[in-house]
Design an enzyme around this catalytic site. Sequence first.
Site, PDB file in Angstrom:
ATOM      1  N   GLU A   1      58.297   6.256  -8.431  1.00  0.00           N
ATOM      2  CA  GLU A   1      58.584   7.631  -8.865  1.00  0.00           C
ATOM      3  C   GLU A   1      57.397   8.509  -8.516  1.00  0.00           C
ATOM      4  O   GLU A   1      56.253   8.156  -8.779  1.00  0.00           O
ATOM      5  CB  GLU A   1      58.818   7.707 -10.384  1.00  0.00           C
ATOM      6  CG  GLU A   1      60.027   6.942 -10.885  1.00  0.00           C
ATOM      7  CD  GLU A   1      60.182   7.027 -12.408  1.00  0.00           C
ATOM      8  OE1 GLU A   1      59.582   7.945 -13.023  1.00  0.00           O
ATOM      9  OE2 GLU A   1      60.888   6.181 -12.985  1.00  0.00           O
TER      10      GLU A   1
ATOM     11  N   GLU B   1      68.497  16.272 -15.489  1.00  0.00           N
ATOM     12  CA  GLU B   1      69.238  15.519 -16.510  1.00  0.00           C
ATOM     13  C   GLU B   1      68.998  16.177 -17.874  1.00  0.00           C
ATOM     14  O   GLU B   1      67.895  16.125 -18.403  1.00  0.00           O
ATOM     15  CB  GLU B   1      68.754  14.066 -16.541  1.00  0.00           C
ATOM     16  CG  GLU B   1      68.967  13.321 -15.227  1.00  0.00           C
ATOM     17  CD  GLU B   1      68.249  11.985 -15.217  1.00  0.00           C
ATOM     18  OE1 GLU B   1      68.751  11.036 -15.855  1.00  0.00           O
ATOM     19  OE2 GLU B   1      67.173  11.892 -14.591  1.00  0.00           O
TER      20      GLU B   1
ATOM     21  N   LYS C   1      67.795  13.810 -21.145  1.00  0.00           N
ATOM     22  CA  LYS C   1      66.589  12.981 -21.181  1.00  0.00           C
ATOM     23  C   LYS C   1      65.809  13.284 -22.455  1.00  0.00           C
ATOM     24  O   LYS C   1      65.804  14.415 -22.940  1.00  0.00           O
ATOM     25  CB  LYS C   1      65.704  13.252 -19.970  1.00  0.00           C
ATOM     26  CG  LYS C   1      66.175  12.598 -18.684  1.00  0.00           C
ATOM     27  CD  LYS C   1      65.057  12.525 -17.665  1.00  0.00           C
ATOM     28  CE  LYS C   1      64.087  11.416 -18.013  1.00  0.00           C
ATOM     29  NZ  LYS C   1      62.922  11.368 -17.091  1.00  0.00           N
TER      30      LYS C   1
ATOM     31  N   GLU D   1      60.791  17.232 -19.109  1.00  0.00           N
ATOM     32  CA  GLU D   1      61.483  15.989 -18.729  1.00  0.00           C
ATOM     33  C   GLU D   1      62.885  16.223 -18.171  1.00  0.00           C
ATOM     34  O   GLU D   1      63.400  15.411 -17.413  1.00  0.00           O
ATOM     35  CB  GLU D   1      61.560  15.019 -19.915  1.00  0.00           C
ATOM     36  CG  GLU D   1      60.310  14.208 -20.136  1.00  0.00           C
ATOM     37  CD  GLU D   1      60.004  13.241 -18.995  1.00  0.00           C
ATOM     38  OE1 GLU D   1      60.915  12.889 -18.224  1.00  0.00           O
ATOM     39  OE2 GLU D   1      58.840  12.850 -18.848  1.00  0.00           O
TER      40      GLU D   1
END
Length: 479
Positions: free
Chosen positions: A259, A309, A312, A320
């Site tokens: 990542e 998203e 999260k 995030e």
Amino acid sequence: TVTIRIVCLFTLLWSVNGIGVNWGTQASHLLPPDTVVRMLRENGIQKVKLFDADYGILKALGKTGIEVMVGIPNDMLASVGGSMKAAEKWVAKNVSEHISSNNVNIRYVAVGNEPFLETYNGSYLHITLPALSNIQSALIKAGIGSQVKVTVPLNADVYASSNTYPSGGDFRTDIFDPMLKIVKFLNDSNSPFTVNIYPFISLYTDSNFPVEYAFFDGNATPLNDGGTLYYNMFDANLDTLAHALQKNGFGNLPIIVGEIGWPTDGDRNANIEYARRFNQGFMSHISGGKGTPMRPVPIDAYLFSLIDEDEKSIDPGNFERHWGIFYFDGQVKYPLNLGTTNSGALIPAKGVQYLERKWCVMKPSAPLDDPQVAQSVSYACGLADCTSLGYGTSCGNLDARGNISYAFNSYFQKNNQLEKACEFPNVSVITKTDPTPTVGNCKFPIMIQPYYESAGRRFGCGQMPLPLVSVLLLLLLTV
């Protein structure tokens, strides 16, 4: 079939490894897997890292040639680590079946995700290696052990430097023995070491962190490690790991960057310009295939992440939910050249189905001091997503009514525009006039239509999000 496009010289130099993306699914409204896979193919992305083994997603990736890393969530480590039978069953269902019946190009199994984070208090310390070992044995037994390798994505906090330079790198003392056993296992099984590296987090957690050192422009004062100069944090961090591996006798173990990325909202340093600068800088940095001083080889990396998203956990921070290079609906956030398309630009998702063009906002006649306002906003933000509100965020310049309307609309959209989701007592109303400000990056989004996957899991209003700790009420009092 994999089409190799030679767009320019630098693409040719690194297309052997290419760039991968993390495809996460912690969202209230997911794009259909077929839509996302089409987007991946049109953007020339040849590698995907998943956090579980979702059947619909893996099926959509079949026959595409896209290289896949499937994930085993941390809460399954005890099961597959404690039972060979459970490991074999998992491999049969989530790997073998997809390879044989659907021609999915699965290359790795990610056993757990950052299981040694200090916040887990050692919960997975003694079960990660047994899980790795059992999954690898199951892959070998299934006859795919040479094709599919195991790895465990680890946070960069599993190692540190004793002297602040890469050359002082070694594994964290409290997990030294377990880490060494894992590294030896990976080495013996010809598997890579996977690490997640986030310069943004360093900037977020340390106000004294030199901003330029997070980027790749060469503007930072270099770190001089015995004559080796480091102009950015990424190279220094990766080489700290390389030194740790070498120090313990595993200097040739392959490294994958599982990542790396930069968020676009939820914090003053999480913005479109910084994200573009970081991700484009990273792509240019790795394009020559020269690697780092300690590892002068092409870098194998997965950008985090593909799509935003909205469910999260925000325990680490409001940012995030905003790591995507695409918004939740697959639309492009900013210009980014991955070196994989003829145009040199990202290509958005096609055929996205949206809900009706209507919004839930604060009723114009409702007074700001109505006692229902504060508790309605708190309720809406607790069950939807208000991370774009706050200091330094995309919607940080809204006035009090704008903040309230944003919260109401977020809840309304997340609940598929149900009329009941805009019935905050006498303070809300449904409108067909777009409340999005004409200036700045703030958006009052319209949600995409919910997607129902074949397994019957519903994405939409029925799914409860993680609780949101919002600064909004404080904002409302001070605006």
